[in-house]
Design an enzyme around this catalytic site. Structure first.
Site, mmCIF file in Angstrom:
data_model
loop_
_atom_site.group_PDB
_atom_site.id
_atom_site.type_symbol
_atom_site.label_atom_id
_atom_site.label_comp_id
_atom_site.label_asym_id
_atom_site.label_seq_id
_atom_site.Cartn_x
_atom_site.Cartn_y
_atom_site.Cartn_z
ATOM 1 N N THR A 174 0.837 -1.207 0.000
ATOM 2 C CA THR A 174 0.000 0.000 0.000
ATOM 3 C C THR A 174 0.866 1.248 0.000
ATOM 4 O O THR A 174 1.968 1.240 0.547
ATOM 5 C CB THR A 174 -0.899 -0.047 1.254
ATOM 6 O OG1 THR A 174 -1.870 -1.050 1.063
ATOM 7 C CG2 THR A 174 -1.581 1.281 1.531
ATOM 8 N N ARG A 202 -14.349 -7.469 0.388
ATOM 9 C CA ARG A 202 -13.489 -7.061 1.514
ATOM 10 C C ARG A 202 -12.886 -5.653 1.322
ATOM 11 O O ARG A 202 -12.380 -5.314 0.264
ATOM 12 C CB ARG A 202 -12.362 -8.085 1.661
ATOM 13 C CG ARG A 202 -11.422 -7.818 2.828
ATOM 14 C CD ARG A 202 -10.187 -7.070 2.401
ATOM 15 N NE ARG A 202 -9.230 -6.925 3.514
ATOM 16 C CZ ARG A 202 -8.220 -6.065 3.501
ATOM 17 N NH1 ARG A 202 -8.021 -5.293 2.465
ATOM 18 N NH2 ARG A 202 -7.400 -5.980 4.535
ATOM 19 N N ASP A 205 -8.284 -1.154 5.943
ATOM 20 C CA ASP A 205 -8.233 0.102 6.690
ATOM 21 C C ASP A 205 -7.960 1.325 5.814
ATOM 22 O O ASP A 205 -8.377 2.440 6.152
ATOM 23 C CB ASP A 205 -7.130 0.025 7.751
ATOM 24 C CG ASP A 205 -5.753 -0.166 7.111
ATOM 25 O OD1 ASP A 205 -5.621 -1.048 6.219
ATOM 26 O OD2 ASP A 205 -4.814 0.563 7.461
ATOM 27 N N THR A 225 -0.037 1.367 6.726
ATOM 28 C CA THR A 225 0.030 0.187 5.859
ATOM 29 C C THR A 225 0.189 -1.039 6.738
ATOM 30 O O THR A 225 0.882 -0.998 7.753
ATOM 31 C CB THR A 225 1.197 0.254 4.862
ATOM 32 O OG1 THR A 225 1.296 -1.024 4.205
ATOM 33 C CG2 THR A 225 2.533 0.564 5.526
ATOM 34 N N GLY A 226 -0.468 -2.126 6.355
ATOM 35 C CA GLY A 226 -0.347 -3.338 7.149
ATOM 36 C C GLY A 226 -1.606 -4.165 7.055
ATOM 37 O O GLY A 226 -2.420 -3.978 6.141
ATOM 38 N N GLY A 228 -4.929 -4.814 7.333
ATOM 39 C CA GLY A 228 -6.035 -3.873 7.497
ATOM 40 C C GLY A 228 -7.038 -4.237 8.566
ATOM 41 O O GLY A 228 -7.551 -3.366 9.273
#
Ligand code: ASP
Length: 309
Positions: A174, A202, A205, A225-226, A228
């Site tokens: 992201t 889906r 975040d 980022t990660g 979500g």
């Protein structure tokens, strides 16, 4: 008195980003793209432009670059298509715009900004967001334009293993940007393809205002980022900002504490945070994060691995 300094930070995803797993060609291409995105934003800020314009400019460069999970090069759904999410927020007015599950807009972050500026709404999703995009004349592309071979391979690997989304995609690509302009205005933007193998509509975040993206001139601007699902459950971007504004916690300390909460729930990732006072913080719980920062003082750092910058 207004502090005349500007700051800019960008990210291109956190994850298992390690020297041993990265070819010299990929490393050079990623660093070059981060540098181009940083320069696009820095050009706006050094000319006295708005933080909002700077974060959009930086994110657009990364959306077009196939090395990142946003725009072209996005992670694919289980059906092999791209469904894109993005958000942008202006810290001066706390106006925000977001889109989720758009399929034909070349720049989802530009569309998010159009939602903010050209509609009475904050968040549009799916076919309605696509219709809005066409109506306002945003640049349209075929869905296949977003799809690159490496993402097809990742999806095939995931399907062959019978795995679910998240299992293979430990490199969250992201992209995002946060900035403070010369007038002290803050802004944040984030854009993503989500996670490989996602289904059932889906949404993570990144496009959720307050989770993956937030900006408030009274304290700071944040892009995440990660994983979500975990960032959503912590309200990560707003939680960092609220701790700074309401509890008076330092930005670095607030960021570390909130990332620790994400980790305690089982999620990993990273954030970039631009403070109203000119503070620049990046932090991540993964081995690396594609990232870069620049400021009026002439600082310019491009980094990928955990031991840099
Ligand atoms: N946060 C994004 C999502 O969950 C993924 C990423 O950071 O790459 O959709």
């Amino acid at each position: 008195m207004t502090n005349p300094d500007w700051t800019l930070m960008i990210h291109g995803g956190a994850g298992a980003i390690e020297r041993s797993r990265t070819s010299p060609e990929t490393e050079a291409a990623v660093r070059a793209a981060l540098g181009r995105a940083l320069d696009a934003g820095a050009d706006v800020l050094s000319a006295g432009g708005a933080a909002l314009d700077a974060v959009e400019a930086a994110v657009r460069v990364l959306e077009d670059d196939p090395h990142f999970n946003a725009g072209r090069g996005s992670a694919l759904t289980r059906e092999g298509t791209a469904e894109l999410d993005a958000a942008i927020m202006d810290g001066a007015t706390r106006r925000a715009g977001a889109v989720a599950r758009v399929s034909f807009t070349r720049s989802p972050v530009a569309l998010a900004r159009a939602v903010m500026e050209q509609s009475p709404h904050v968040f549009l999703a799916g076919i309605g967001a696509d219709a809005f995009s066409r109506e306002i004349g945003a640049e349209q592309v075929d869905n296949g334009w977003f799809v690159i071979e490496e993402r097809r391979r990742q999806l095939a690997e995931l399907l062959a293993r019978g795995a679910d989304a998240f299992d293979v995609d430990m490199k969250y690509g992201t992209v995002g940007a946060v900035a403070r302009d010369r007038s002290g205005r803050l802004a944040a933007a984030t854009s993503t393809g989500g996670v490989t193998g996602k289904r059932w509509g889906r949404i993570g975040d990144s496009p959720v205002v307050g989770a993956g993206t937030w900006a408030d001139d009274r304290s700071c601007a944040v892009s995440c980022t990660g994983a979500g699902e975990f960032f959503l459950r912590v309200g990560t971007a707003h939680e960092i900002e609220a701790r700074v504004r309401l509890a008076g916690t330092g930005i670095a300390e607030a960021t570390a504490a909130v990332l620790a909460e994400v980790k305690a729930l089982g999620g990993t990732g990273g954030v970039i945070v631009a403070g109203a006072d000119g503070t620049m913080v990046w932090d991540f719980t993964t081995s690396g994060m594609h990232r870069a920062r620049a400021s009026a003082g002439g600082e310019r750092v491009v980094a990928m691995y955990g031991d840099e910058g």
